[in-house]
Design an enzyme around this catalytic site. Sequence first.
Site, PDB file in Angstrom:
ATOM      1  N   LYS A   1       0.608  14.200   1.686  1.00 13.82           N
ATOM      2  CA  LYS A   1      -0.932  14.223   1.896  1.00 13.82           C
ATOM      3  C   LYS A   1      -0.838  15.834   2.095  1.00 13.82           C
ATOM      4  O   LYS A   1      -2.309  16.411   1.186  1.00 13.82           O
ATOM      5  CB  LYS A   1      -1.985  13.796   2.851  1.00 13.82           C
ATOM      6  CG  LYS A   1      -2.213  12.360   2.648  1.00 13.82           C
ATOM      7  CD  LYS A   1      -2.817  11.734   3.720  1.00 13.82           C
ATOM      8  CE  LYS A   1      -2.615  10.150   4.123  1.00 13.82           C
ATOM      9  NZ  LYS A   1      -3.139   9.547   2.929  1.00 13.82           N
TER      10      LYS A   1
ATOM     11  N   LYS B   1      -8.884  13.872   5.094  1.00 17.52           N
ATOM     12  CA  LYS B   1      -8.220  12.875   5.268  1.00 17.52           C
ATOM     13  C   LYS B   1      -6.807  12.606   6.581  1.00 17.52           C
ATOM     14  O   LYS B   1      -6.892  13.029   7.270  1.00 17.52           O
ATOM     15  CB  LYS B   1      -6.525  12.420   3.772  1.00 17.52           C
ATOM     16  CG  LYS B   1      -6.106  13.315   3.813  1.00 17.52           C
ATOM     17  CD  LYS B   1      -6.380  13.141   1.871  1.00 17.52           C
ATOM     18  CE  LYS B   1      -7.203  13.739   0.979  1.00 17.52           C
ATOM     19  NZ  LYS B   1      -6.114  12.225   0.726  1.00 17.52           N
ATOM     20  N   ARG B   2      -5.996  10.898   6.716  1.00 18.31           N
ATOM     21  CA  ARG B   2      -5.130  11.286   7.718  1.00 18.31           C
ATOM     22  C   ARG B   2      -4.088  12.281   7.876  1.00 18.31           C
ATOM     23  O   ARG B   2      -3.864  12.917   5.982  1.00 18.31           O
ATOM     24  CB  ARG B   2      -4.262  10.256   7.698  1.00 18.31           C
ATOM     25  CG  ARG B   2      -3.639   9.938   8.595  1.00 18.31           C
ATOM     26  CD  ARG B   2      -2.119   8.230   8.677  1.00 18.31           C
ATOM     27  NE  ARG B   2      -2.189   7.702   7.873  1.00 18.31           N
ATOM     28  CZ  ARG B   2      -1.217   7.456   6.836  1.00 18.31           C
ATOM     29  NH1 ARG B   2      -0.307   8.286   7.331  1.00 18.31           N
ATOM     30  NH2 ARG B   2      -0.587   7.088   5.457  1.00 18.31           N
TER      31      ARG B   2
ATOM     32  N   HIS C   1       0.377  -1.271  -0.029  1.00 13.06           N
ATOM     33  CA  HIS C   1      -0.170   0.045   0.005  1.00 13.06           C
ATOM     34  C   HIS C   1       1.557   0.967  -0.240  1.00 13.06           C
ATOM     35  O   HIS C   1       0.483   2.464   0.367  1.00 13.06           O
ATOM     36  CB  HIS C   1      -0.804  -0.284   1.229  1.00 13.06           C
ATOM     37  CG  HIS C   1      -2.151  -0.736   1.075  1.00 13.06           C
ATOM     38  ND1 HIS C   1      -2.986  -0.222   0.360  1.00 13.06           N
ATOM     39  CD2 HIS C   1      -2.578  -2.149   1.587  1.00 13.06           C
ATOM     40  CE1 HIS C   1      -4.554  -1.383   0.275  1.00 13.06           C
ATOM     41  NE2 HIS C   1      -3.434  -2.871   1.400  1.00 13.06           N
TER      42      HIS C   1
ATOM     43  N   THR D   1      -9.372   6.451  -1.411  1.00 16.82           N
ATOM     44  CA  THR D   1     -10.066   6.138  -1.765  1.00 16.82           C
ATOM     45  C   THR D   1     -11.292   6.822  -1.683  1.00 16.82           C
ATOM     46  O   THR D   1     -12.172   6.955  -2.285  1.00 16.82           O
ATOM     47  CB  THR D   1     -10.639   4.869  -0.559  1.00 16.82           C
ATOM     48  OG1 THR D   1     -10.077   5.235   0.315  1.00 16.82           O
ATOM     49  CG2 THR D   1      -9.732   3.541  -1.409  1.00 16.82           C
TER      50      THR D   1
ATOM     51  N   LYS E   1     -14.897   7.801  -3.831  1.00 14.64           N
ATOM     52  CA  LYS E   1     -15.864   8.402  -2.908  1.00 14.64           C
ATOM     53  C   LYS E   1     -16.634   9.909  -3.494  1.00 14.64           C
ATOM     54  O   LYS E   1     -18.031   9.861  -3.678  1.00 14.64           O
ATOM     55  CB  LYS E   1     -16.083   8.312  -1.272  1.00 14.64           C
ATOM     56  CG  LYS E   1     -15.315   6.938  -1.558  1.00 14.64           C
ATOM     57  CD  LYS E   1     -15.299   6.846   0.830  1.00 14.64           C
ATOM     58  CE  LYS E   1     -14.021   5.510   0.880  1.00 14.64           C
ATOM     59  NZ  LYS E   1     -13.443   5.924   1.966  1.00 14.64           N
TER      60      LYS E   1
END
Length: 811
Positions: free
Chosen positions: A550, A544-545, A356, A652, A656
């Site tokens: 990110k 998100k985390r 991942h 992901t 969504k």
Amino acid sequence: MISVDKSTFKKDYQKKFLELHGMELVNGTNFQKYEALGSLIRDYVAESWINTRRKTDKSKEKQVYYFSMEFLVGRLLGDALLNLGIRETCRGALNDLNIDLEELENLEHDQGLGNGGLGRLAACFLDSMASLSIPGHGCGIRYKYGFFEQKIINGTQVEAPDNWLREGNVWEIKKLDKAEVVKFGGEVKVEETNGRIIFTQVNYEPILAVPYDTPIVGYKNNVINTLRLWSAEPVSNEFDFSSFSRGEFLKALAYKNSVEAISQVLYPDDSVYEGRRLRLKQQYFFVSAGLQSIVRHFKKHGGKIEEFDEHVAIHINDTHPTLAIPELMRILLDEEGLSWETAKRITNNTVSYTNHTILAEALEKWPIDMFKTLLPRIYMIVEEMNKRYCNELWNKYIGQWDKISKMAIIADGYVRMANLAIVGSHSVNGVAKLHTEILKKQEMSDFYYLYPSKFNNKTNGISHRRWLLKSNSDLKNLLCETIGDSFIKHPMDMEMFHKYAYDSNIQKKLNDIKLKNKNKLAKLIYETKGIVVDPNSIFDVQIKRIHAYKRQTLNCLRIMDLYRQLIENPNLDIVPRTFIFAGKAAPAYYLAKNTIELINAVAEKINNDKRVNDKIKIVFLDNYRVSLAEKIIPATDLSEQISTTTKEASGTSNMKFMMNGAVTIATLDGANIEIKDEVGEENIIIFGLTEREVLNYYQKGGYSAWDIRNNDNRLIRVTDDLINGFYNNDKNRFRSVYENLLTYNDEFFVLKDFDSYLNAQNKVDKYYRDINQWQQMCAINIAHSGIFSSDRTILEYATGIWGSTVLYKNL
């Protein structure tokens, strides 16, 4: 699918409430009413649950076991009602009893079994396996407290225990009779008997692994699979009364506490030795318990151990469950008496591995001394695997010692989990096309050239039943009205909606649905944060985390720049925006926690500055979780997918959001590329460095954050604002963010992508002004989201990796 009418449901529910609580329904609390409803639904699925297992055992179908440290299943009541096809029956029956179904659903605790995308993917996969009638089950840990409950106090993340089990869990069934013993420490006694070497672990610490089973309900097909979670308990629950009576209180409790610590929390702090040791202990605990249980069940139903790999597939979700490989070897060698060659063949054919990430921090490795002391027999097996494997490498790469050392399972004082996962499995897959190519050509190229047939791609997917049907019923209804309901079982049929993207009437309906969802979210924001936001503004969302790659920092710097522009020109012509953030930072990850502080400090200043005329608002929603995401995602206009190119394996949330009619602003990273390919460049907003440009910087250098900053007045201003007291009187409050960008040369190219990002945001402003064009873009995103259903992903796993039968093909 269950056949029950409203009258019967009502009687069953009243009876169940009385059984559970010994009182009349009218005297019960709402939570007691929720418990009765959940228990009744679990009773409804019980017969199908038993029948599913009986049929698969009888037919000898291949069983898939999905091993994962995380299963972020969220709330289960709504999913169960939807998949059983009785949601409206339930709603009507409860209405007759003056009970609101949504109120009861909101009382269910999110199960504290995961942190982010890894766990949510596992949950979506379980849903799809059940809905495709694949005999596929989850195996993980029943964390008592989960990750943590996040509270934002004075702008700072504060971690509190997530005691999600404090009021019980109606969905699980404890199976004490299925418990297994897991062994830690001790020594390995080696003896020879009848010409065969026997290995026996002695003087070990025994831990009882007790399984709790949760039903996973397939969509209207009477298939119920199982999520089995293991809880650590003392082998003997006898209380050490003699020690306690002598006043040795700590001694009496020490063993019990040390054992139960294994299943206390997800991801204990690994910045200290004991935390890392506990993580290793967790990982072996659940794979050992799971594999012992699987082998026992297989043999009980007449399976021949030599044919194990023909009937069982073990999939490891990232490196955390990699110890499944040597543990299966141990069982086959020590307990079943197979030869090394046979055990290795069976293990390789049984186990498959999903990678991942390419981040070094996530490619786990364990100090040899820790590993050997805690898992002495497992270390012997890994050492032998490494010896035989390195012999192959020595014959193939004569004299290339650096290459061999890099590829070895054990080297430089560590046991490397990713290397073990590759060597010990028959399949290694990435989770998006770009990610897989990077694994093959960059990060794992040596392994790819050694084992080219092992590597493959399986782009991630999401459960459209959870993230569309359940979370956005108005949009689901519009799709049913226009293209029919076939997309529920055949998600690719959503492509038929493309032709409606140009219909102004449909565009208006989409806008009305979005506005309704935004009003609901605005109400939630006011109730939880006390912030008034404009539902007519652009809801610009990054959830998100929290992690440097990110790049929540990039988003924040952009807001800081916009704020400076509005101070200088309050009449600046922009479409009003509401910036929404949510996400947790790992407790030991100081930079991520400092980023949360920065976002909240910027929010505090901007939200209270009348000069901006409410043109922008910033909201950080506490304690991001599945049930909160279900409220945010349907209300989102702009999906922020702005990770540094090459760093996000797939993502992901991007899927969504597009499925719920949001437009994506994105780098060419992970599955963003595949989204672009599906919707076309005109229906996604792309910015930033390309893969080749990023890799060139990493490989050849030449990047200077200071040069980028000093040549852009906007960056000079916003980076100075980090340390000049503009957002906090303590000028050092955001020093770590500043130094990460400049002193440490901006590892994730935030400053390099800043200008491109701002230009992309200007496009967003332009496009949104034409609401018909915007809704056309949204409709096209919806229409092309079906390919990102986890049903498609699981079908690819089943046929391409596991070799399992798909009884009900929905694609």
